[in-house]
Design a protein around this motif. Structure first.
Motif, PDB file in Angstrom:
ATOM      1  N   UNK A  90      27.306  15.952   4.284  1.00  0.00           N
ATOM      2  CA  UNK A  90      28.221  16.511   3.283  1.00  0.00           C
ATOM      3  C   UNK A  90      27.449  17.319   2.258  1.00  0.00           C
ATOM      4  N   UNK A  91      26.315  16.789   1.812  1.00  0.00           N
ATOM      5  CA  UNK A  91      25.491  17.473   0.824  1.00  0.00           C
ATOM      6  C   UNK A  91      24.960  18.792   1.373  1.00  0.00           C
ATOM      7  N   UNK A  92      24.599  18.799   2.652  1.00  0.00           N
ATOM      8  CA  UNK A  92      24.041  20.007   3.268  1.00  0.00           C
ATOM      9  C   UNK A  92      25.101  20.964   3.769  1.00  0.00           C
ATOM     10  N   UNK A  93      26.312  20.448   4.017  1.00  0.00           N
ATOM     11  CA  UNK A  93      27.364  21.287   4.583  1.00  0.00           C
ATOM     12  C   UNK A  93      27.116  21.628   6.028  1.00  0.00           C
ATOM     13  N   UNK A  94      26.470  20.698   6.768  1.00  0.00           N
ATOM     14  CA  UNK A  94      26.148  20.929   8.172  1.00  0.00           C
ATOM     15  C   UNK A  94      26.402  19.658   8.968  1.00  0.00           C
ATOM     16  N   UNK A  95      26.602  19.805  10.275  1.00  0.00           N
ATOM     17  CA  UNK A  95      26.668  18.613  11.136  1.00  0.00           C
ATOM     18  C   UNK A  95      25.281  18.017  11.281  1.00  0.00           C
ATOM     19  N   UNK A  96      25.217  16.758  11.678  1.00  0.00           N
ATOM     20  CA  UNK A  96      23.937  16.054  11.731  1.00  0.00           C
ATOM     21  C   UNK A  96      22.946  16.728  12.668  1.00  0.00           C
ATOM     22  N   UNK A  97      23.423  17.354  13.734  1.00  0.00           N
ATOM     23  CA  UNK A  97      22.510  17.991  14.683  1.00  0.00           C
ATOM     24  C   UNK A  97      21.857  19.246  14.105  1.00  0.00           C
ATOM     25  N   UNK A  98      22.420  19.774  13.019  1.00  0.00           N
ATOM     26  CA  UNK A  98      21.870  20.996  12.422  1.00  0.00           C
ATOM     27  C   UNK A  98      21.120  20.729  11.116  1.00  0.00           C
ATOM     28  N   UNK A  99      21.101  19.471  10.681  1.00  0.00           N
ATOM     29  CA  UNK A  99      20.440  19.127   9.418  1.00  0.00           C
ATOM     30  C   UNK A  99      18.936  19.375   9.520  1.00  0.00           C
ATOM     31  N   UNK A 100      18.367  19.962   8.488  1.00  0.00           N
ATOM     32  CA  UNK A 100      16.937  20.282   8.471  1.00  0.00           C
ATOM     33  C   UNK A 100      16.183  19.321   7.547  1.00  0.00           C
ATOM     34  N   UNK A 101      14.866  19.420   7.604  1.00  0.00           N
ATOM     35  CA  UNK A 101      14.038  18.634   6.690  1.00  0.00           C
ATOM     36  C   UNK A 101      14.418  18.941   5.236  1.00  0.00           C
ATOM     37  N   UNK A 102      14.607  20.205   4.958  1.00  0.00           N
ATOM     38  CA  UNK A 102      14.983  20.598   3.593  1.00  0.00           C
ATOM     39  C   UNK A 102      16.288  19.934   3.187  1.00  0.00           C
ATOM     40  N   UNK A 103      17.276  19.908   4.083  1.00  0.00           N
ATOM     41  CA  UNK A 103      18.567  19.284   3.770  1.00  0.00           C
ATOM     42  C   UNK A 103      18.386  17.817   3.414  1.00  0.00           C
ATOM     43  N   UNK A 104      17.573  17.127   4.198  1.00  0.00           N
ATOM     44  CA  UNK A 104      17.350  15.703   3.954  1.00  0.00           C
ATOM     45  C   UNK A 104      16.615  15.502   2.632  1.00  0.00           C
ATOM     46  N   UNK A 105      15.597  16.314   2.400  1.00  0.00           N
ATOM     47  CA  UNK A 105      14.824  16.181   1.168  1.00  0.00           C
ATOM     48  C   UNK A 105      15.703  16.397  -0.059  1.00  0.00           C
ATOM     49  N   UNK A 139      19.613  33.881   2.179  1.00  0.00           N
ATOM     50  CA  UNK A 139      19.081  34.692   3.279  1.00  0.00           C
ATOM     51  C   UNK A 139      17.649  34.278   3.620  1.00  0.00           C
ATOM     52  N   UNK A 140      16.863  33.991   2.589  1.00  0.00           N
ATOM     53  CA  UNK A 140      15.487  33.584   2.839  1.00  0.00           C
ATOM     54  C   UNK A 140      15.441  32.213   3.504  1.00  0.00           C
ATOM     55  N   UNK A 141      16.294  31.296   3.090  1.00  0.00           N
ATOM     56  CA  UNK A 141      16.353  29.983   3.742  1.00  0.00           C
ATOM     57  C   UNK A 141      16.669  30.153   5.224  1.00  0.00           C
ATOM     58  N   UNK A 142      17.655  30.990   5.524  1.00  0.00           N
ATOM     59  CA  UNK A 142      18.030  31.222   6.920  1.00  0.00           C
ATOM     60  C   UNK A 142      16.876  31.854   7.707  1.00  0.00           C
ATOM     61  N   UNK A 143      16.174  32.782   7.072  1.00  0.00           N
ATOM     62  CA  UNK A 143      15.028  33.431   7.710  1.00  0.00           C
ATOM     63  C   UNK A 143      13.938  32.405   8.026  1.00  0.00           C
ATOM     64  N   UNK A 144      13.656  31.530   7.074  1.00  0.00           N
ATOM     65  CA  UNK A 144      12.630  30.509   7.276  1.00  0.00           C
ATOM     66  C   UNK A 144      13.049  29.522   8.364  1.00  0.00           C
ATOM     67  N   UNK A 145      14.338  29.203   8.422  1.00  0.00           N
ATOM     68  CA  UNK A 145      14.823  28.310   9.489  1.00  0.00           C
ATOM     69  C   UNK A 145      14.585  28.927  10.859  1.00  0.00           C
ATOM     70  N   UNK A 146      14.804  30.235  10.966  1.00  0.00           N
ATOM     71  CA  UNK A 146      14.540  30.914  12.235  1.00  0.00           C
ATOM     72  C   UNK A 146      13.055  30.850  12.593  1.00  0.00           C
ATOM     73  N   UNK A 147      12.198  30.982  11.587  1.00  0.00           N
ATOM     74  CA  UNK A 147      10.760  30.950  11.833  1.00  0.00           C
ATOM     75  C   UNK A 147      10.295  29.548  12.241  1.00  0.00           C
ATOM     76  N   UNK A 148      10.904  28.515  11.643  1.00  0.00           N
ATOM     77  CA  UNK A 148      10.582  27.150  12.055  1.00  0.00           C
ATOM     78  C   UNK A 148      10.999  26.938  13.510  1.00  0.00           C
ATOM     79  N   UNK A 149      12.217  27.386  13.833  1.00  0.00           N
ATOM     80  CA  UNK A 149      12.720  27.227  15.200  1.00  0.00           C
ATOM     81  C   UNK A 149      11.849  27.965  16.210  1.00  0.00           C
ATOM     82  N   UNK A 175       9.263  23.501   5.017  1.00  0.00           N
ATOM     83  CA  UNK A 175       9.159  24.714   5.829  1.00  0.00           C
ATOM     84  C   UNK A 175      10.296  25.692   5.659  1.00  0.00           C
ATOM     85  N   UNK A 176      11.366  25.288   4.960  1.00  0.00           N
ATOM     86  CA  UNK A 176      12.490  26.218   4.779  1.00  0.00           C
ATOM     87  C   UNK A 176      12.926  26.322   3.327  1.00  0.00           C
ATOM     88  N   UNK A 177      12.109  25.822   2.406  1.00  0.00           N
ATOM     89  CA  UNK A 177      12.413  25.930   0.985  1.00  0.00           C
ATOM     90  C   UNK A 177      11.631  27.091   0.387  1.00  0.00           C
TER      91      UNK A 177
END
Length: 382
Positions: free
Chosen positions: A8-23, A114-124, A85-87
């Protein structure tokens, strides 16, 4: 706190939650609560097929434990979130600063996302190694910083350069805030002037003499001429022919500086050398820029109410400001009082050059006439 809270805090399903979301979710609750929830949260993520990594969970436990023990600084916590890695880095090596989350305008909010999304792509893609970041690997950190620096300077598909548009938005916000403060200060100044039993008239002879001294001084090299030129904006434009306008431009520039000292290689080296001493002109301009609307209103307001002969020494002005603060329920301690004195020491030394104060730092008829007009000009009242 559980996995549902994180999603809920991240606004994503559990399969899409990132380290940043958890932190970020862990930091949104008391550290003790987060520490208790950490093992169950880790198991829930593993069960959902999104286990993250052991180094991440260990870094989370270590950071939260330090927070709970009162041993972690705000910088420690921020660096931990960045190690996901995505903050986006708050302060980049080139000194770009992201505004605080609750202070971001629409443009900064958009570019940050946009930068968060870019960093997520780079992590992936495996181009960012969050585990190395969590372990404090210096090379990984440098690469992470460089990656963000390049993105901030690279135009988006619509041509906008992220760092430029974020800075422009912040500048516009600061300008708008300053205009509001100017209007409030002008209203208060008009109230002070309306209560004067006698409105000062321009002392023509004193004004002409002061303007003549200014014309001779402003063409000289070095301090204090360079500070007066920078403050009045006369570094890059000619002096006006009208004596009154010239005098008011310089006096108003001491209230609202229009420019900065010219920079050369030596000047830049002085600022980079944190152990070096600032020059006299740098100190003077920094002191002038540090004064706020309320400082000017209180100091000048009392001088104008008292009239020619009033003490305009830095110590007296600081005392006037302290008395005004006390009347509002605030008390300046000795260090704060000393700081105000130091700021006005630079101002009063410049006032002497303009004939606003005499050799004894007493307000002159010229200062009585000119100071309110200088404040009005500085704050946009034409």
């Amino acid at each position: 706190m559980d996995i549902e809270y994180v999603c809920t805090h991240a606004g994503r399903p559990v399969t899409a939650v990132t380290r940043r979301d958890v932190a970020r979710a862990l930091l949104a609750v008391p550290s003790g609560v987060a520490l208790v929830a950490l093992p169950d949260l880790r198991r829930a993520m593993e069960a959902a097929g999104n286990p993250l990594s052991p180094p991440f969970w260990e870094s989370a436990r270590r950071t939260l434990s330090a927070v709970e023990a009162g041993l972690a600084t705000a910088g420690d916590v921020q660096r931990w979130v960045e190690s996901t890695g995505t903050e986006p880095i708050v302060l980049t090596p080139s000194y770009f600063i992201w505004p605080e989350e609750d202070e971001r305008g629409p443009v900064a909010t958009e570019m940050h996302a946009k930068l968060v999304a870019y960093l997520e792509d780079k992590v992936a893609a495996g181009e960012i190694d969050p585990d190395a970041l969590a372990a404090g690997d210096a090379e990984a950190r440098t690469a992470y910083e460089d990656l963000q620096e390049r993105w901030l300077r690279t135009p988006q598909p619509d041509g906008r350069v992220p760092s430029d548009v974020v800075i422009d938005e912040k500048d516009q916000e600061l300008l708008q805030d300053s205009r509001v403060e100017d209007e409030i200060a002008l209203t208060e100044l008009r109230g002070v002037l309306a209560k004067l039993p006698v409105q000062p008239e321009a002392p023509v002879g004193e004004l002409a003499e002061a303007a003549a001294r200014l014309r001779a001084l402003l063409v000289m090299p070095g301090y204090p001429a360079n500070v007066l030129r920078a403050c009045s904006g006369l570094d890059d434009r000619p002096m006006p022919d009208d004596d009154g306008l010239l005098w008011l431009m310089v006096a108003a520039g001491l209230v609202r500086p229009l420019g900065d000292l010219p920079e050369d290689e030596d000047t830049l080296e002085e600022f980079i050398d944190l152990d070096g001493e600032l020059s006299e002109e740098d100190i003077a301009l920094a002191n002038i820029c540090a004064l706020q609307h309320g400082d000017w209103l209180t100091g000048v307001g009392e001088l104008v109410r008292t009239g020619p002969g009033a003490s305009a020494s830095p110590e007296r002005i600081a005392q006037l400001i302290a008395e005004a603060e006390k009347a509002e329920g605030d008390v300046l301690d000795e260090d704060e009082l000393r700081t105000v004195e130091e700021l006005f020491t630079s101002v009063v030394s410049m006032w002497a050059l303009l004939g606003i104060v005499d050799a004894d730092n007493a307000l002159t008829p010229l200062g009585w006439w000119g100071l309110p007009r200088a404040l009005r000009l500085a704050w946009g009242d034409r």
